[in-house]
Design an enzyme around this catalytic site. Structure first.
Site, PDB file in Angstrom:
ATOM      1  N   HIS A 103     -11.924  -7.126  -1.909  1.00  0.00           N
ATOM      2  CA  HIS A 103     -11.163  -6.452  -0.843  1.00  0.00           C
ATOM      3  C   HIS A 103     -11.854  -6.727   0.492  1.00  0.00           C
ATOM      4  CE1 HIS A 103      -8.318  -3.625  -2.935  1.00  0.00           C
ATOM      5  NE2 HIS A 103      -8.957  -4.195  -3.948  1.00  0.00           N
ATOM      6  N   GLY A 104     -11.167  -6.353   1.567  1.00  0.00           N
ATOM      7  CA  GLY A 104     -11.785  -6.463   2.889  1.00  0.00           C
ATOM      8  C   GLY A 104     -12.209  -7.883   3.200  1.00  0.00           C
TER       9      GLY A 104
ATOM     10  N   HIS B 117     -12.955  -3.121   4.991  1.00  0.00           N
ATOM     11  CA  HIS B 117     -11.604  -3.244   5.534  1.00  0.00           C
ATOM     12  C   HIS B 117     -11.619  -3.296   7.061  1.00  0.00           C
ATOM     13  CE1 HIS B 117     -10.658  -1.474   1.482  1.00  0.00           C
ATOM     14  NE2 HIS B 117      -9.842  -2.494   1.516  1.00  0.00           N
TER      15      HIS B 117
ATOM     16  N   ASP C  80      -1.418  -1.770  -3.838  1.00  0.00           N
ATOM     17  CA  ASP C  80      -2.763  -1.854  -3.264  1.00  0.00           C
ATOM     18  C   ASP C  80      -3.321  -0.437  -3.071  1.00  0.00           C
ATOM     19  OD1 ASP C  80      -4.960  -3.136  -2.080  1.00  0.00           O
ATOM     20  OD2 ASP C  80      -4.082  -3.055  -0.073  1.00  0.00           O
ATOM     21  N   HIS C  81      -4.508  -0.185  -3.562  1.00  0.00           N
ATOM     22  CA  HIS C  81      -5.193   1.106  -3.388  1.00  0.00           C
ATOM     23  C   HIS C  81      -4.367   2.318  -3.833  1.00  0.00           C
ATOM     24  CE1 HIS C  81      -8.723  -0.482  -1.347  1.00  0.00           C
ATOM     25  NE2 HIS C  81      -7.918  -1.290  -0.679  1.00  0.00           N
TER      26      HIS C  81
ATOM     27  N   ILE D 251      -6.087  -9.923   1.804  1.00  0.00           N
ATOM     28  CA  ILE D 251      -6.003 -10.211   3.233  1.00  0.00           C
ATOM     29  C   ILE D 251      -4.881  -9.396   3.871  1.00  0.00           C
ATOM     30  CG2 ILE D 251      -5.489 -12.022   4.933  1.00  0.00           C
ATOM     31  CD1 ILE D 251      -6.696 -14.001   2.787  1.00  0.00           C
TER      32      ILE D 251
ATOM     33  N   SER E  95       0.847  -1.195   0.000  1.00  0.00           N
ATOM     34  CA  SER E  95       0.000   0.000   0.000  1.00  0.00           C
ATOM     35  C   SER E  95       0.887   1.252   0.000  1.00  0.00           C
ATOM     36  CB  SER E  95      -0.889   0.003   1.253  1.00  0.00           C
ATOM     37  OG  SER E  95      -0.080   0.198   2.399  1.00  0.00           O
TER      38      SER E  95
ATOM     39  N   GLU F 247     -11.613  -0.240  -9.282  1.00  0.00           N
ATOM     40  CA  GLU F 247     -12.713  -0.559  -8.357  1.00  0.00           C
ATOM     41  C   GLU F 247     -13.969   0.223  -8.726  1.00  0.00           C
ATOM     42  OE1 GLU F 247     -11.703  -0.933  -4.245  1.00  0.00           O
ATOM     43  OE2 GLU F 247     -13.682  -0.315  -3.549  1.00  0.00           O
TER      44      GLU F 247
ATOM     45  N   ASP G 285      -7.444   3.046  -7.339  1.00  0.00           N
ATOM     46  CA  ASP G 285      -8.708   3.068  -6.603  1.00  0.00           C
ATOM     47  C   ASP G 285      -9.319   4.458  -6.700  1.00  0.00           C
ATOM     48  OD1 ASP G 285     -10.839   2.977  -4.955  1.00  0.00           O
ATOM     49  OD2 ASP G 285      -9.760   2.316  -3.167  1.00  0.00           O
TER      50      ASP G 285
HETATM   51  P1  13P Z   1      -8.826  -6.743   5.289  1.00  0.00           P
HETATM   52  O1  13P Z   1      -8.773  -5.532   6.148  1.00  0.00           O
HETATM   53  O2  13P Z   1     -10.124  -7.447   5.393  1.00  0.00           O
HETATM   54  O3  13P Z   1      -7.684  -7.668   5.532  1.00  0.00           O
HETATM   55  O4  13P Z   1      -8.720  -6.252   3.764  1.00  0.00           O
HETATM   56  C1  13P Z   1      -7.470  -5.994   3.179  1.00  0.00           C
HETATM   57  C2  13P Z   1      -7.569  -5.331   1.858  1.00  0.00           C
HETATM   58  O5  13P Z   1      -8.607  -5.270   1.228  1.00  0.00           O
HETATM   59  C3  13P Z   1      -6.348  -4.740   1.326  1.00  0.00           C
HETATM   60  O6  13P Z   1      -6.573  -4.030   0.155  1.00  0.00           O
HETATM   61  O1  G3H Z   2      -6.860  -1.903   2.406  1.00  0.00           O
HETATM   62  C1  G3H Z   2      -5.876  -1.443   2.971  1.00  0.00           C
HETATM   63  C2  G3H Z   2      -4.823  -2.347   3.464  1.00  0.00           C
HETATM   64  O2  G3H Z   2      -5.244  -3.050   4.594  1.00  0.00           O
HETATM   65  C3  G3H Z   2      -3.555  -1.588   3.682  1.00  0.00           C
HETATM   66  O3  G3H Z   2      -3.634  -0.833   4.834  1.00  0.00           O
HETATM   67  O4  G3H Z   2      -3.013   1.480   4.105  1.00  0.00           O
HETATM   68  O5  G3H Z   2      -2.771   0.740   6.508  1.00  0.00           O
HETATM   69  O6  G3H Z   2      -1.221  -0.122   4.733  1.00  0.00           O
HETATM   70  P1  G3H Z   2      -2.600   0.408   5.056  1.00  0.00           P
HETATM   71 ZN    ZN Z   3      -8.485  -3.098   0.057  1.00  0.00          ZN
END
Ligand code: 13P
Ligand code: G3H
Ligand code: ZN
Length: 307
Positions: free
Chosen positions: A209-210, A178, A82-83, A253, A50, A134, A104
């Site tokens: 996600h989540g 999340h 990620d995101h 995850i 991320s 997304e 995202d």
């Molecule tokens: P969780 O918080 O359910 O583990 O989701 C993680 C996620 O979607 C990261 O992009």
């Molecule tokens: O969806 C987000 C992920 O759990 C990453 O979390 O932005 O705190 O690294 P973070």
């Molecule tokens: Zn996510």
């Protein structure tokens, strides 16, 4: 072996009805725990970084650790952003050698989401990198439902979105969220939306996600050793298995990794209050990540022996 994209992973996962785990990585012990599990299960892996992880660890360290993981395991591993929240961040990750990026823009109006996702897809594709976008938003999905779809993904929009953006996979909102507190009452996912989306996008990889399941043994352990995670609840594993058998090819995850490590470290300090060598408490934390990931791969995702 070099880093791979998710293209071949998703093609096979879709056809054979399983999903690849996309695990968030922030440091060496997390990466080691995940890839040790992947190696034992002979599973492809997506390691995702991320913006926060980039800031915490410095992306060069993370990239080199992931390269070390490939040398050690010889597994097919994709390195994914990620995101990603801007074109600039996605471009930076493409230029840094990531093989997959997520843009995202799900919080933006439809047309703006399309414009930004398309811009990222064009740049990434020119560099051999795949893109996840997304449609629909996750956070607070239960609280803000104002019509049939509310913040859930509206299946009527997905074909136009994918065609006009050219993205390679799509994250959708069907009721996951999340973090470790996903449902205040009985967990419920909108499988009807997933079904409708996959009818409209045949053979197209969908992302969830989540998707942490928030194992109650971690919650109990954290609470037992001085923490307070009362009411934490995740997505039941049978729902994740069902999604993996449908069009979902990537299951994200992160929270379960955090919970596994925190439970192990809290327990360790409760039993060894005199310890102060980080290796003493990070070893059980790493082992807990490995055990959790192995369980997901073998019993939830179904991506074991798929390399
Ligand atoms: P969780 O918080 O359910 O583990 O989701 C993680 C996620 O979607 C990261 O992009
Ligand atoms: O969806 C987000 C992920 O759990 C990453 O979390 O932005 O705190 O690294 P973070
Ligand atoms: Zn996510």
């Amino acid at each position: 072996m070099a880093l791979v994209t998710t293209k071949e992973m998703f093609k096979r996962a879709y056809k054979e009805g399983y999903a690849i785990g996309a695990f968030n990585v922030n440091n060496m012990e997390v990466i080691q725990g995940i890839v040790e599990a992947g190696k034992e299960a002979q599973s492809p892996l997506i390691l995702q970084v991320s913006k926060g992880a980039r800031n915490y660890a410095n992306v060069t360290y993370l990239k080199k650790l992931v390269e070390a993981a490939i040398i050690e395991t010889n597994l097919p591993i994709a390195l994914h952003l990620d995101h990603g929240d801007s074109f600039e961040l996605c471009k930076q990750c493409v230029d840094d050698g990531f093989t997959s990026v997520m843009i995202d823009a799900s919080h933006l109006p439809f047309e703006e989401n399309i414009a930004l996702s398309k811009r990222v897809a064009e740049y990434a594709h020119d560099h051999g990198v795949v893109v996840e976008a997304e449609l629909g938003t996750l956070a607070g999905v239960e609280e803000h439902v104002s019509n049939e779809y509310g913040n859930y993904t509206n299946p009527a929009e997905v074909e136009e979105f994918v065609t006009r953006t050219g993205v390679d996979s799509l994250a959708i909102s069907i009721g996951t969220s999340h973090g470790a507190f996903k449902f205040s009452s009985t967990p419920k996912l909108r499988f009807d939306i997933l079904e409708e989306v996959s009818k409209r996008l045949p053979e197209f990889p969908i992302v969830l996600h989540g998707a942490s399941s928030v194992p109650q043994q971690f919650v109990a352990e954290i609470n037992k050793y001085g923490g307070n995670m009362k009411g934490a609840q995740g997505v039941p594993e049978d729902m994740l298995r069902k999604a993996a058998e449908m069009a979902v090819c990537k299951i994200n995850i992160d929270s379960d990794i955090r919970l596994a490590m925190t439970a192990a470290i809290r327990k360790h300090f409760a039993e060894h209050p005199d310890h102060f060598d980080p290796r003493q408490y990070l070893s059980p934390a790493r082992a807990a990540v490995k055990e959790m990931v192995l369980h997901k791969i073998n019993n939830v995702l179904g991506c074991n022996n798929k390399i």
